[in-house]
Design a protein around this motif. Sequence first.
Motif, PDB file in Angstrom:
ATOM      1  N   TYR A  40       0.966  -0.866   0.094  1.00  0.00           N
ATOM      2  CA  TYR A  40      -0.188  -0.215  -0.169  1.00  0.00           C
ATOM      3  C   TYR A  40       1.238   1.305   0.044  1.00  0.00           C
ATOM      4  O   TYR A  40       1.897   1.030   0.530  1.00  0.00           O
ATOM      5  N   ALA A  41       0.125   2.009  -0.314  1.00  0.00           N
ATOM      6  CA  ALA A  41       0.903   3.535  -0.035  1.00  0.00           C
ATOM      7  C   ALA A  41       0.855   3.912   1.538  1.00  0.00           C
ATOM      8  O   ALA A  41      -0.142   4.067   2.128  1.00  0.00           O
ATOM      9  N   VAL A  42       1.551   4.473   2.249  1.00  0.00           N
ATOM     10  CA  VAL A  42       1.709   3.939   3.464  1.00  0.00           C
ATOM     11  C   VAL A  42       1.759   5.640   4.264  1.00  0.00           C
ATOM     12  O   VAL A  42       2.409   6.295   3.434  1.00  0.00           O
ATOM     13  N   PHE A  43       1.338   6.698   4.425  1.00  0.00           N
ATOM     14  CA  PHE A  43       1.394   7.578   5.428  1.00  0.00           C
ATOM     15  C   PHE A  43       1.857   7.837   7.032  1.00  0.00           C
ATOM     16  O   PHE A  43       0.081   6.804   7.472  1.00  0.00           O
TER      17      PHE A  43
ATOM     18  N   LYS B 251      -7.069  15.034   4.837  1.00  0.00           N
ATOM     19  CA  LYS B 251      -7.382  16.372   4.018  1.00  0.00           C
ATOM     20  C   LYS B 251      -6.828  16.223   2.443  1.00  0.00           C
ATOM     21  O   LYS B 251      -7.032  16.229   1.637  1.00  0.00           O
ATOM     22  N   GLU B 252      -4.946  16.045   2.559  1.00  0.00           N
ATOM     23  CA  GLU B 252      -4.377  15.943   1.715  1.00  0.00           C
ATOM     24  C   GLU B 252      -4.305  14.445   0.736  1.00  0.00           C
ATOM     25  O   GLU B 252      -3.828  14.569  -0.150  1.00  0.00           O
ATOM     26  N   HIS B 253      -4.027  13.445   1.506  1.00  0.00           N
ATOM     27  CA  HIS B 253      -4.290  12.444   1.124  1.00  0.00           C
ATOM     28  C   HIS B 253      -5.341  11.687   1.249  1.00  0.00           C
ATOM     29  O   HIS B 253      -5.116  10.674   2.319  1.00  0.00           O
ATOM     30  N   PRO B 254      -6.566  11.850   1.367  1.00  0.00           N
ATOM     31  CA  PRO B 254      -8.144  10.912   1.587  1.00  0.00           C
ATOM     32  C   PRO B 254      -7.137   9.306   1.482  1.00  0.00           C
ATOM     33  O   PRO B 254      -7.045   8.841   0.328  1.00  0.00           O
ATOM     34  N   PRO B 255      -6.843   8.463   2.098  1.00  0.00           N
ATOM     35  CA  PRO B 255      -6.811   7.530   2.833  1.00  0.00           C
ATOM     36  C   PRO B 255      -7.990   6.199   2.817  1.00  0.00           C
ATOM     37  O   PRO B 255      -9.580   6.780   2.284  1.00  0.00           O
ATOM     38  N   ASP B 256      -7.403   5.069   1.939  1.00  0.00           N
ATOM     39  CA  ASP B 256      -8.661   3.894   2.085  1.00  0.00           C
ATOM     40  C   ASP B 256      -8.840   2.990   3.054  1.00  0.00           C
ATOM     41  O   ASP B 256      -9.996   2.900   3.503  1.00  0.00           O
ATOM     42  N   VAL B 257      -7.721   3.391   3.695  1.00  0.00           N
ATOM     43  CA  VAL B 257      -8.023   2.623   5.234  1.00  0.00           C
ATOM     44  C   VAL B 257      -6.773   3.249   5.841  1.00  0.00           C
ATOM     45  O   VAL B 257      -5.987   4.123   6.174  1.00  0.00           O
ATOM     46  N   ILE B 258      -7.902   2.948   7.630  1.00  0.00           N
ATOM     47  CA  ILE B 258      -6.729   4.184   8.432  1.00  0.00           C
ATOM     48  C   ILE B 258      -6.590   2.499   9.756  1.00  0.00           C
ATOM     49  O   ILE B 258      -7.730   2.476  10.159  1.00  0.00           O
ATOM     50  N   LEU B 259      -5.622   3.275   9.831  1.00  0.00           N
ATOM     51  CA  LEU B 259      -5.082   1.486  11.615  1.00  0.00           C
ATOM     52  C   LEU B 259      -5.106   3.333  12.416  1.00  0.00           C
ATOM     53  O   LEU B 259      -4.357   3.529  12.123  1.00  0.00           O
ATOM     54  N   LEU B 260      -6.215   3.858  13.360  1.00  0.00           N
ATOM     55  CA  LEU B 260      -5.904   4.438  14.498  1.00  0.00           C
ATOM     56  C   LEU B 260      -6.102   3.813  16.219  1.00  0.00           C
ATOM     57  O   LEU B 260      -6.893   3.288  16.076  1.00  0.00           O
ATOM     58  N   ASP B 261      -5.150   4.367  16.570  1.00  0.00           N
ATOM     59  CA  ASP B 261      -4.788   3.833  17.941  1.00  0.00           C
ATOM     60  C   ASP B 261      -5.482   4.564  19.018  1.00  0.00           C
ATOM     61  O   ASP B 261      -5.996   5.935  18.477  1.00  0.00           O
ATOM     62  N   ILE B 262      -5.881   3.641  19.965  1.00  0.00           N
ATOM     63  CA  ILE B 262      -7.352   4.116  20.525  1.00  0.00           C
ATOM     64  C   ILE B 262      -6.553   5.403  21.786  1.00  0.00           C
ATOM     65  O   ILE B 262      -7.532   5.684  22.046  1.00  0.00           O
TER      66      ILE B 262
ATOM     67  N   GLU C 143      -2.422 -12.070  10.601  1.00  0.00           N
ATOM     68  CA  GLU C 143      -3.933 -11.473  10.691  1.00  0.00           C
ATOM     69  C   GLU C 143      -3.559 -10.007  10.419  1.00  0.00           C
ATOM     70  O   GLU C 143      -5.069  -9.808  10.138  1.00  0.00           O
ATOM     71  N   LEU C 144      -2.875  -8.791  10.505  1.00  0.00           N
ATOM     72  CA  LEU C 144      -3.354  -7.533   9.856  1.00  0.00           C
ATOM     73  C   LEU C 144      -3.194  -7.363   8.237  1.00  0.00           C
ATOM     74  O   LEU C 144      -4.354  -6.620   8.656  1.00  0.00           O
ATOM     75  N   ARG C 145      -2.364  -8.041   8.054  1.00  0.00           N
ATOM     76  CA  ARG C 145      -2.636  -7.775   6.630  1.00  0.00           C
ATOM     77  C   ARG C 145      -4.773  -8.578   6.118  1.00  0.00           C
ATOM     78  O   ARG C 145      -4.604  -7.816   5.190  1.00  0.00           O
ATOM     79  N   LEU C 146      -4.360  -9.534   6.182  1.00  0.00           N
ATOM     80  CA  LEU C 146      -5.550 -10.460   6.389  1.00  0.00           C
ATOM     81  C   LEU C 146      -7.091  -9.292   6.474  1.00  0.00           C
ATOM     82  O   LEU C 146      -8.129  -9.423   5.674  1.00  0.00           O
ATOM     83  N   ILE C 147      -7.069  -8.651   7.642  1.00  0.00           N
ATOM     84  CA  ILE C 147      -8.141  -7.737   8.329  1.00  0.00           C
ATOM     85  C   ILE C 147      -7.780  -6.861   7.053  1.00  0.00           C
ATOM     86  O   ILE C 147      -8.712  -6.005   6.453  1.00  0.00           O
ATOM     87  N   ILE C 148      -6.619  -6.205   6.798  1.00  0.00           N
ATOM     88  CA  ILE C 148      -6.891  -5.197   5.512  1.00  0.00           C
ATOM     89  C   ILE C 148      -7.135  -5.780   4.243  1.00  0.00           C
ATOM     90  O   ILE C 148      -8.044  -4.518   3.743  1.00  0.00           O
TER      91      ILE C 148
END
Length: 471
Positions: free
Chosen positions: A36-39, A52-63, A118-123
Amino acid sequence: MKSKQMVEGEIVKSVLIVDDEVGARESLRMILKTDYAVFLAKDAEEAILQIKEHPPDVILLDIILPDLDGLKLLEKIKQKEPDVIVIMITATKTVKTAVEAMKLGAYDYVTKPFDVDELRLIISRALSTQALEKEVIYLRKEVDRSFVFENIIGKSKVMKEMFGMVKQVADSKSTVLVMGESGTGKELISRAIHYNSNRKNYPFVTINCAAIPETLIESELFGHEKGAFTNAIEKKLGRFEVAHQGTLFLDEIGELSLATQAKILRFLEEKEFNRVGGSKTIKVDVRLITATNRDLNQLLKKGVFREDLYYRINVVPIIIPPLRERKEDIPILLDHFVKKYNEESNKRVKGVSKEALELMMNYEWPGNVRELENSIERVIALTSNEYIQPDELPIPLTNISKTNGLRESVLTGKVSFLKAEEEFERGIILDTLKKTNYVQSHAAEMLGISRRILKYKMDKLGIVQDNTKEL
Ligand SMILES: Nc1ncnc2c1ncn2[C@@H]1O[C@H](COP(=O)(O)OP(=O)(O)OP(=O)(O)O)[C@@H](O)[C@H]1O
Ligand SMILES: [Mg+2]
């Protein structure tokens, strides 16, 4: 491993990692960068900027974030970008926060330390679910009009050749240009190409260039980012993007402006485009089929159609001849439409009388198969006859009058007196309108009737006023 970014024709999806720990960010980046392209963002503020700048398809978000609760940020993101996939990262897997996050629209959650596979699979599962949902929406719309190849009726030599051609070009990726008068079946043939190709399980997306105002066409085709222009309240996917892996049918291509033609040319040459107001380059794998009822050669000469685009779209030309040039198709088309509309309106019309058939075989069908189909639909809805009679047909009977004489047709019972009277009126009114250059007041004067009466008669006879001037 070959990076996915290098794969021809595939959209590179992007992932934004939001985590305050530099170690976690880096390890995630290493895991995902091949696919993926990673930001990256270290807190909520940076995350909002990145989105805003690079609307992503997926966000991994720390709680847990330093400046804002991850759940709050999730809520904010989902309000602005409801389609984005958010996967929460939690250090301690508590059911409560996970449930909360799901309620707020998170797709799933992973716990630290991550299991890489697992992470790869979920995405990848999330992305394919999303693609599937997008497709289901389109397919649902398509089901009504679902199409099997055998639904194209025709036994004339040209139509049989066309069927062969459709099968032959279906699986190639070549652009196809379908030409023919209005109502000849250009869209039907284009659908046949798609549904006989290996793209058939992906969307068939259509856009009619003539029906969309010039100011909106670019955003319809290529999509736009939120805020790209005054009314762009939400991000919107264009038809090219929705048609990924499928076919895009560009109808009435002759109506496109030179500016839009240039953008389509760029897509055909580079297989990529930008959404309106966006800087991200989007790659899609789309087969293009275009159609027109205009003579593109004329448009080329006038300089309103780009020559380079013409050669790009015209790799495989398919010309559908008008119905009047393949009259042998009329009887089987009639059969087909009688059956179809019998079923739809629960009727038991057996067919068309000999006289009605003769009339239809002599008619020129300016509206081609569509006109024929509409005529049958209308008659079947209204008739109580076993066999359709000539005076029930909503087509001008002047053809009969030319061959046998209207008077003769009435006397032999082929045409009713009232219908003959109507036809007589229609003929004179049309002739007069033609002579007066379609200026209604002049025509009325010539006929010695008031303009109001003329208008009344035109309405009654179904003479369309489109090209008449209400002067
Ligand atoms: N060979 C055929 N067999 C059965 N139905 C046909 C055939 N050709 C056309 N039709 C029917 O006629 C109607 C018009 O066809 P279609 O919309 O494909 O024409 P078109 O060339 O795209 O017309 P336009 O230029 O006006 O957009 C449709 O309802 C279609 O199902
Ligand atoms: Mg059409």
